[in-house]
Enzyme design. Structure first.
Site, PDB file in Angstrom:
ATOM      1  CG  ASP A 269      11.268 -17.156  83.671  1.00 32.50           C
ATOM      2  OD1 ASP A 269      11.229 -17.045  82.435  1.00 32.50           O
ATOM      3  OD2 ASP A 269      12.214 -17.682  84.284  1.00 32.50           O
TER       4      ASP A 269
ATOM      5  CG  ASP B 171      13.347 -22.788  81.068  1.00 34.28           C
ATOM      6  OD1 ASP B 171      13.280 -24.010  80.928  1.00 34.28           O
ATOM      7  OD2 ASP B 171      13.125 -21.974  80.142  1.00 34.28           O
TER       8      ASP B 171
ATOM      9  CG  ASP C 234      14.907 -18.421  87.486  1.00 35.76           C
ATOM     10  OD1 ASP C 234      14.356 -17.963  86.461  1.00 35.76           O
ATOM     11  OD2 ASP C 234      15.815 -19.278  87.446  1.00 35.76           O
TER      12      ASP C 234
END
Length: 221
Positions: free
Chosen positions: A13, A15, A172
């Site tokens: 991922d 960000d 995250d």
């Protein structure tokens, strides 16, 4: 328990996983809040909401949901402001440059599957010389349905001709892990990012790392 297949592909991922973009989101948000004469906020207040996207930031800090007549204008202004500032202070997470070097040395392919649109994601990635060997970038522009749907991860694997079982997807946010599971990859929750907490990951028995240096032990050479 995840099976131990040889690792041929690492998908990140963006960000909160590969790049710490929080400083530029924080600065953009405060520029907007200042414009509208709203009290500014700390980066600690902003960080937990970044992985949920711009809409969440508008809802949270301008008290404007999608039904609010101000919403579309605020979102458009935010994205314009962010596009002017998105490569100022963003940085690779501590230890990420060394991990990327390790992947290159061991001929492990890496790429990104993100819910950030290409016009924003690509310039950020291009601003880091460490990422010049990235092999695939999948954004919402490229798929019919974004994460938690697995389409983006499966598309990345197909483009690179690598089986999902030989892939690790790192994220995250719970949507990242859901997408990885649905795609059939190994998953890793990144507690050093913005949205996950250890209690939730343990509840679902999802594997996780607290810092980038712990990722190595999950890679099967």
């Amino acid at each position: 328990m995840q099976k131990s297949h040889k690792t041929k592909l690492i998908l990140f991922d963006l960000d909160g996983t590969l790049i710490d973009t929080a400083p530029d989101f924080h600065n953009t948000l405060n520029n907007m809040l200042r414009k509208y004469q709203i009290d500014q906020v700390t980066i600690e207040e902003v960080r937990p909401h970044i992985s949920e996207g711009t809409s969440k930031l508008i809802q949270k800090f301008f008290n404007a949901d999608k039904k609010d007549p101000r919403f579309n204008l605020l979102k458009s202004e935010f994205l314009t402001e962010y596009s002017l500032n998105m490569t100022n202070d963003s940085k690779l997470f501590d230890g990420m440059a060394s991990l990327i070097n390790f992947l290159n040395e061991n001929k492990i392919t890496f790429g990104v599957v993100t819910n950030k649109f290409y016009r924003l994601a690509n310039p950020i990635i291009d601003s880091f010389s460490e990422l010049n060997n990235i092999k695939v970038l999948i954004c919402p522009d490229h798929v019919r349905v974004s994460k938690p749907d697995p389409e983006g991860i499966l598309m990345a694997c197909k483009k690179l001709n690598i089986n999902p079982t030989n892939t690790i997807y790192l994220g995250d946010h719970i949507n990242d892990l859901t997408a990885g599971i649905k795609a059939g990859t190994k998953i890793l929750g990144c507690l050093y990012g913005y949205s996950l907490d250890e209690k939730t990951l343990k509840k679902f028995n999802y594997p996780f790392v607290k810092k980038v240096s712990e990722i190595y032990s999950h890679i099967n050479l």
